[in-house]
Design an enzyme around this catalytic site. Structure first.
Site, PDB file in Angstrom:
ATOM      1  N   ARG A 104       0.819  -1.072  -0.255  1.00 35.51           N
ATOM      2  CA  ARG A 104       0.042   0.040   0.018  1.00 35.51           C
ATOM      3  C   ARG A 104       0.796   1.224  -0.148  1.00 35.51           C
ATOM      4  O   ARG A 104       1.629   1.450   0.836  1.00 35.51           O
ATOM      5  CB  ARG A 104      -0.992  -0.118   1.426  1.00 35.51           C
ATOM      6  CG  ARG A 104      -2.135   0.620   0.974  1.00 35.51           C
ATOM      7  CD  ARG A 104      -3.062   0.400   2.280  1.00 35.51           C
ATOM      8  NE  ARG A 104      -2.667   0.970   3.581  1.00 35.51           N
ATOM      9  CZ  ARG A 104      -3.304   1.196   4.473  1.00 35.51           C
ATOM     10  NH1 ARG A 104      -4.357   1.334   4.497  1.00 35.51           N
ATOM     11  NH2 ARG A 104      -2.841   1.680   5.718  1.00 35.51           N
ATOM     12  N   THR A 108      -0.799   7.649  -1.160  1.00 33.84           N
ATOM     13  CA  THR A 108      -2.170   7.548  -1.869  1.00 33.84           C
ATOM     14  C   THR A 108      -2.927   6.412  -1.227  1.00 33.84           C
ATOM     15  O   THR A 108      -4.084   6.470  -1.468  1.00 33.84           O
ATOM     16  CB  THR A 108      -1.819   7.142  -3.174  1.00 33.84           C
ATOM     17  OG1 THR A 108      -1.222   5.870  -3.390  1.00 33.84           O
ATOM     18  CG2 THR A 108      -0.896   8.093  -3.930  1.00 33.84           C
ATOM     19  N   ASP A 200       0.428  -2.310  12.432  1.00 35.89           N
ATOM     20  CA  ASP A 200       0.762  -2.703  11.098  1.00 35.89           C
ATOM     21  C   ASP A 200       1.107  -4.191  10.987  1.00 35.89           C
ATOM     22  O   ASP A 200       1.955  -4.806  11.734  1.00 35.89           O
ATOM     23  CB  ASP A 200       2.062  -2.048  10.385  1.00 35.89           C
ATOM     24  CG  ASP A 200       2.272  -2.359   9.080  1.00 35.89           C
ATOM     25  OD1 ASP A 200       2.682  -3.756   8.596  1.00 35.89           O
ATOM     26  OD2 ASP A 200       2.499  -1.482   8.333  1.00 35.89           O
ATOM     27  N   ASP A 203       4.574  -5.574   9.535  1.00 30.62           N
ATOM     28  CA  ASP A 203       5.821  -5.284  10.586  1.00 30.62           C
ATOM     29  C   ASP A 203       5.608  -6.149  11.667  1.00 30.62           C
ATOM     30  O   ASP A 203       6.704  -6.514  12.382  1.00 30.62           O
ATOM     31  CB  ASP A 203       5.634  -3.838  10.893  1.00 30.62           C
ATOM     32  CG  ASP A 203       6.234  -2.997   9.781  1.00 30.62           C
ATOM     33  OD1 ASP A 203       6.608  -3.432   8.872  1.00 30.62           O
ATOM     34  OD2 ASP A 203       5.687  -1.790   9.654  1.00 30.62           O
TER      35      ASP A 203
HETATM   36  C1  PRP Z   1      -1.301  -4.317   4.538  1.00 26.97           C
HETATM   37  C2  PRP Z   1      -2.308  -5.275   4.623  1.00 26.97           C
HETATM   38  C3  PRP Z   1      -3.046  -5.212   3.637  1.00 26.97           C
HETATM   39  C4  PRP Z   1      -3.284  -4.073   3.378  1.00 26.97           C
HETATM   40  C5  PRP Z   1      -4.473  -3.322   3.861  1.00 26.97           C
HETATM   41  O1  PRP Z   1      -0.308  -4.558   3.877  1.00 26.97           O
HETATM   42  O2  PRP Z   1      -1.423  -6.668   5.002  1.00 26.97           O
HETATM   43  O3  PRP Z   1      -2.558  -6.031   2.466  1.00 26.97           O
HETATM   44  O4  PRP Z   1      -2.217  -3.430   3.801  1.00 26.97           O
HETATM   45  O5  PRP Z   1      -4.964  -2.075   3.422  1.00 26.97           O
HETATM   46  P1  PRP Z   1      -5.810  -1.643   2.478  1.00 26.97           P
HETATM   47  O6  PRP Z   1      -7.044  -2.549   2.810  1.00 26.97           O
HETATM   48  O7  PRP Z   1      -6.170  -0.380   2.844  1.00 26.97           O
HETATM   49  O8  PRP Z   1      -5.292  -1.897   0.989  1.00 26.97           O
HETATM   50  P2  PRP Z   1       1.013  -3.443   3.536  1.00 26.97           P
HETATM   51  O9  PRP Z   1       0.700  -2.580   2.330  1.00 26.97           O
HETATM   52  O10 PRP Z   1       1.363  -2.573   4.643  1.00 26.97           O
HETATM   53  O11 PRP Z   1       2.101  -4.531   2.894  1.00 26.97           O
HETATM   54  P3  PRP Z   1       2.825  -5.582   3.701  1.00 26.97           P
HETATM   55  O12 PRP Z   1       1.824  -6.781   4.150  1.00 26.97           O
HETATM   56  O13 PRP Z   1       3.839  -5.830   2.821  1.00 26.97           O
HETATM   57  O14 PRP Z   1       3.272  -4.953   5.254  1.00 26.97           O
HETATM   58  N1  URA Z   2      -2.474  -2.252   6.995  1.00 26.59           N
HETATM   59  C1  URA Z   2      -2.100  -2.898   8.259  1.00 26.59           C
HETATM   60  O1  URA Z   2      -1.000  -3.523   8.383  1.00 26.59           O
HETATM   61  N2  URA Z   2      -2.718  -2.265   9.448  1.00 26.59           N
HETATM   62  C2  URA Z   2      -3.786  -1.423   9.161  1.00 26.59           C
HETATM   63  O2  URA Z   2      -4.427  -1.011  10.163  1.00 26.59           O
HETATM   64  C3  URA Z   2      -4.269  -1.075   7.925  1.00 26.59           C
HETATM   65  C4  URA Z   2      -3.348  -1.571   7.088  1.00 26.59           C
END
Ligand code: PRP
Ligand code: URA
Length: 209
Positions: A104, A108, A200, A203
């Site tokens: 994400r 944006t 997160d 993380d």
């Molecule tokens: C997080 C989560 C989802 C997304 C959710 O991933 O695991 O994939 O955000 O947010 P959304 O519904 O607004 O799209 P992230 O982009 O942080 O990547 P990661 O899994 O690599 O930490």
């Molecule tokens: N992605 C995450 O990991 N946590 C949130 O709360 C939203 C998006």
């Protein structure tokens, strides 16, 4: 319209409440995410079709039930979705596993695609897309669009926490996809994080912050 299943099993609720706590470290967070995924898999597979099969026990012949219908696949959205894969495979070990890489954009909040590798026959399978977090719904909606472009017709989406905004987005974009949600939270904050949420997920699973 898609069905929205919010989990009411006490074990799922207890475990989700545990990992929300900010003091829980990666080791515990990761292993409990796996346990939640296994319990949710149990709930999300309740309606899989069965067929009668004749077998022989050490005592006698009998007609028992076995899974029939479509074969299964699990598709985690990288990275955080990886944390749910082992728990799913503990329940459905014959499932194949595909991967969709999306992150994400922090400015944006739009998903950016960086990887896609799916089982060759995924269009013939019942596909469980897994990601712990459904926030704006941008990532899960994009992942499901990618699957549909590859011809996948039977898709379910599983997440541990969802915001109402993400549920609405999924229902609008993919009314054919049933949602399995561990807990439905209140809203998103100004950074599009789920409130109260758990922070997160990627993380916390991988210890990167
Ligand atoms: C997080 C989560 C989802 C997304 C959710 O991933 O695991 O994939 O955000 O947010 P959304 O519904 O607004 O799209 P992230 O982009 O942080 O990547 P990661 O899994 O690599 O930490
Ligand atoms: N992605 C995450 O990991 N946590 C949130 O709360 C939203 C998006």
């Amino acid at each position: 319209m898609a069905e929205v299943h919010v989990m009411d099993h006490p074990l799922i609720q207890h475990k989700i409440n545990f990992i929300r706590r900010k003091e829980v470290g990666s080791k515990d967070f990761r292993s409990i995410v796996g346990e939640i995924a296994a319990l949710m898999c149990y709930e999300a597979t309740r309606d899989l079709k069965l067929q009668d099969v004749e077998i022989e026990t050490p005592i006698c012949k009998m007609v028992g039930k076995e899974l029939s219908g479509k074969k299964l696949a699990v598709v985690p959205i990288l990275r955080a979705g990886l944390g749910m894969v082992d728990g799913m495979l503990n329940m459905i070990p014959a499932a194949k596993v595909g991967h969709i890489g999306l992150y994400r954009d922090p400015e944006t909040f739009k998903p950016v695609e960086y990887y896609c590798k799916l089982p060759a026959d995924c269009d013939e399978r019942e596909v469980f897309v897994v990601d712990p977090m459904l926030a704006t719904g941008g990532s899960s909606s994009a992942a499901i669009t990618m699957l549909k472009e590859k011809g996948v017709k039977h898709i379910r989406f599983m997440c541990i926490l969802a915001a109402p905004e993400g549920v609405a987005r999924m229902q609008k974009d993919h009314p054919d996809v049933d949602l399995y949600i561990g807990a439905l939270d209140e809203c998103l904050n100004e950074h599009a994080y789920i409130v109260p949420g758990l922070g997160d997920a990627g993380d916390r699973i991988f210890g990167t912050k």
